[in-house]
Motif scaffolding. Structure first.
Motif, PDB file in Angstrom:
ATOM      1  N   GLY A  22       4.827 -13.070   6.145  1.00 25.36           N
ATOM      2  CA  GLY A  22       5.805 -13.368   5.109  1.00 25.36           C
ATOM      3  C   GLY A  22       7.181 -13.713   5.646  1.00 25.36           C
ATOM      4  O   GLY A  22       8.086 -14.027   4.880  1.00 25.36           O
ATOM      5  N   GLN A  23       7.365 -13.661   6.949  1.00 19.53           N
ATOM      6  CA  GLN A  23       8.667 -13.965   7.542  1.00 19.53           C
ATOM      7  C   GLN A  23       9.063 -15.414   7.280  1.00 19.53           C
ATOM      8  O   GLN A  23      10.224 -15.701   6.997  1.00 19.53           O
ATOM      9  CB  GLN A  23       8.634 -13.698   9.054  1.00 19.53           C
ATOM     10  CG  GLN A  23       9.942 -13.966   9.753  1.00 19.53           C
ATOM     11  CD  GLN A  23      11.038 -13.016   9.339  1.00 19.53           C
ATOM     12  OE1 GLN A  23      10.776 -11.881   8.981  1.00 19.53           O
ATOM     13  NE2 GLN A  23      12.274 -13.496   9.370  1.00 19.53           N
ATOM     14  N   VAL A  24       8.133 -16.318   7.322  1.00 19.85           N
ATOM     15  CA  VAL A  24       8.427 -17.734   7.088  1.00 19.85           C
ATOM     16  C   VAL A  24       8.924 -17.945   5.659  1.00 19.85           C
ATOM     17  O   VAL A  24       9.845 -18.729   5.423  1.00 19.85           O
ATOM     18  CB  VAL A  24       7.179 -18.599   7.370  1.00 19.85           C
ATOM     19  CG1 VAL A  24       7.409 -20.028   6.954  1.00 19.85           C
ATOM     20  CG2 VAL A  24       6.826 -18.514   8.842  1.00 19.85           C
ATOM     21  N   ALA A  25       8.365 -17.243   4.706  1.00 14.00           N
ATOM     22  CA  ALA A  25       8.804 -17.379   3.313  1.00 14.00           C
ATOM     23  C   ALA A  25      10.253 -16.946   3.155  1.00 14.00           C
ATOM     24  O   ALA A  25      11.032 -17.581   2.438  1.00 14.00           O
ATOM     25  CB  ALA A  25       7.906 -16.567   2.403  1.00 14.00           C
ATOM     26  N   ILE A  26      10.655 -15.904   3.831  1.00  7.88           N
ATOM     27  CA  ILE A  26      12.042 -15.431   3.755  1.00  7.88           C
ATOM     28  C   ILE A  26      12.976 -16.449   4.397  1.00  7.88           C
ATOM     29  O   ILE A  26      14.042 -16.758   3.863  1.00  7.88           O
ATOM     30  CB  ILE A  26      12.178 -14.044   4.412  1.00  7.88           C
ATOM     31  CG1 ILE A  26      11.435 -13.015   3.567  1.00  7.88           C
ATOM     32  CG2 ILE A  26      13.645 -13.655   4.567  1.00  7.88           C
ATOM     33  CD1 ILE A  26      11.325 -11.656   4.196  1.00  7.88           C
ATOM     34  N   PHE A  38      16.858 -21.247   3.489  1.00  9.92           N
ATOM     35  CA  PHE A  38      17.146 -22.646   3.798  1.00  9.92           C
ATOM     36  C   PHE A  38      17.241 -23.504   2.542  1.00  9.92           C
ATOM     37  O   PHE A  38      17.862 -24.561   2.550  1.00  9.92           O
ATOM     38  CB  PHE A  38      16.045 -23.175   4.728  1.00  9.92           C
ATOM     39  CG  PHE A  38      16.377 -24.474   5.372  1.00  9.92           C
ATOM     40  CD1 PHE A  38      17.441 -24.573   6.253  1.00  9.92           C
ATOM     41  CD2 PHE A  38      15.637 -25.612   5.092  1.00  9.92           C
ATOM     42  CE1 PHE A  38      17.753 -25.769   6.854  1.00  9.92           C
ATOM     43  CE2 PHE A  38      15.942 -26.818   5.686  1.00  9.92           C
ATOM     44  CZ  PHE A  38      17.003 -26.889   6.574  1.00  9.92           C
ATOM     45  N   ILE A  39      16.665 -23.067   1.435  1.00  5.00           N
ATOM     46  CA  ILE A  39      16.660 -23.853   0.187  1.00  5.00           C
ATOM     47  C   ILE A  39      18.076 -24.156  -0.320  1.00  5.00           C
ATOM     48  O   ILE A  39      18.342 -25.294  -0.695  1.00  5.00           O
ATOM     49  CB  ILE A  39      15.797 -23.164  -0.885  1.00  5.00           C
ATOM     50  CG1 ILE A  39      14.337 -23.374  -0.552  1.00  5.00           C
ATOM     51  CG2 ILE A  39      16.089 -23.709  -2.271  1.00  5.00           C
ATOM     52  CD1 ILE A  39      13.395 -22.710  -1.510  1.00  5.00           C
ATOM     53  N   PRO A  40      19.016 -23.214  -0.347  1.00  2.00           N
ATOM     54  CA  PRO A  40      20.364 -23.565  -0.817  1.00  2.00           C
ATOM     55  C   PRO A  40      21.021 -24.666   0.021  1.00  2.00           C
ATOM     56  O   PRO A  40      21.697 -25.534  -0.517  1.00  2.00           O
ATOM     57  CB  PRO A  40      21.146 -22.264  -0.705  1.00  2.00           C
ATOM     58  CG  PRO A  40      20.110 -21.199  -0.772  1.00  2.00           C
ATOM     59  CD  PRO A  40      18.901 -21.781  -0.107  1.00  2.00           C
ATOM     60  N   LEU A  41      20.808 -24.646   1.312  1.00  2.00           N
ATOM     61  CA  LEU A  41      21.358 -25.694   2.171  1.00  2.00           C
ATOM     62  C   LEU A  41      20.748 -27.052   1.826  1.00  2.00           C
ATOM     63  O   LEU A  41      21.460 -28.059   1.746  1.00  2.00           O
ATOM     64  CB  LEU A  41      21.123 -25.359   3.642  1.00  2.00           C
ATOM     65  CG  LEU A  41      21.673 -26.370   4.643  1.00  2.00           C
ATOM     66  CD1 LEU A  41      23.187 -26.448   4.526  1.00  2.00           C
ATOM     67  CD2 LEU A  41      21.258 -25.993   6.051  1.00  2.00           C
ATOM     68  N   LEU A  42      19.462 -27.080   1.594  1.00  2.00           N
ATOM     69  CA  LEU A  42      18.809 -28.340   1.202  1.00  2.00           C
ATOM     70  C   LEU A  42      19.337 -28.843  -0.139  1.00  2.00           C
ATOM     71  O   LEU A  42      19.551 -30.046  -0.319  1.00  2.00           O
ATOM     72  CB  LEU A  42      17.291 -28.140   1.119  1.00  2.00           C
ATOM     73  CG  LEU A  42      16.544 -28.050   2.434  1.00  2.00           C
ATOM     74  CD1 LEU A  42      15.071 -27.738   2.176  1.00  2.00           C
ATOM     75  CD2 LEU A  42      16.676 -29.340   3.208  1.00  2.00           C
ATOM     76  N   LEU A  43      19.556 -27.956  -1.080  1.00  2.00           N
ATOM     77  CA  LEU A  43      20.094 -28.348  -2.382  1.00  2.00           C
ATOM     78  C   LEU A  43      21.506 -28.915  -2.257  1.00  2.00           C
ATOM     79  O   LEU A  43      21.842 -29.914  -2.898  1.00  2.00           O
ATOM     80  CB  LEU A  43      20.079 -27.167  -3.344  1.00  2.00           C
ATOM     81  CG  LEU A  43      18.708 -26.744  -3.860  1.00  2.00           C
ATOM     82  CD1 LEU A  43      18.819 -25.474  -4.671  1.00  2.00           C
ATOM     83  CD2 LEU A  43      18.100 -27.853  -4.691  1.00  2.00           C
ATOM     84  N   ILE A  44      22.334 -28.309  -1.443  1.00  2.00           N
ATOM     85  CA  ILE A  44      23.708 -28.796  -1.259  1.00  2.00           C
ATOM     86  C   ILE A  44      23.705 -30.178  -0.617  1.00  2.00           C
ATOM     87  O   ILE A  44      24.428 -31.080  -1.054  1.00  2.00           O
ATOM     88  CB  ILE A  44      24.528 -27.790  -0.425  1.00  2.00           C
ATOM     89  CG1 ILE A  44      24.789 -26.535  -1.254  1.00  2.00           C
ATOM     90  CG2 ILE A  44      25.836 -28.404   0.050  1.00  2.00           C
ATOM     91  CD1 ILE A  44      25.387 -25.391  -0.483  1.00  2.00           C
TER      92      ILE A  44
END
Length: 123
Positions: free
Chosen positions: A12-16, A21-27
């Motif tokens: 589950g480390q990859v999911a965390i 990283f998702i907020p950076l991609l959204l920005i």
């Protein structure tokens, strides 16, 4: 075959890491879209200036140059657009200012105006 007990703890480390990283991609995505909207507004300002100057260059225009400029661009940009005429001898210049809309929440007035001018000879 024995399982590695350490591998079980790291599950589950990859999911965390992905969730971080998702907020950076959204920005980055919003910034790219905002850049496209700003370029589109600048293009529309040029179109509006040309249409207004072309209409003003006629002896008996069918509509006002400002109306012609607003009709030449997208409705969602035309509402807040402004036009400034400049007459000089045998030519007319119109400057169109179109407000650059924001796609980033909370930054509605942060991107200013796109301004373009166009000069046409008078008939």
């Amino acid at each position: 075959m024995k399982r590695n007990p350490r591998a079980h703890r790291e599950r589950g480390q990859v999911a965390i890491e992905y969730m971080g990283f998702i907020p950076l991609l959204l920005i980055v995505g919003l910034c790219a879209v905002q850049l496209g909207v700003a370029a589109y507004a600048a293009n529309q300002a040029g179109t509006a200036a040309r249409a207004a100057a072309r209409t003003a260059s006629h002896d008996r225009p069918e509509s006002t140059p400002e109306d012609a400029g607003r009709r030449a661009i997208s409705g969602w940009l035309a509402d807040e657009s402004t036009f400034t005429p400049s007459w000089g001898g045998d030519e007319v210049t119109y400057t169109a200012k179109v407000k650059v809309p924001s796609v980033i929440p909370g930054m509605e007035d942060a991107f200013g105006w796109a301004e373009r001018s166009s000069t046409m000879p008078r008939d």
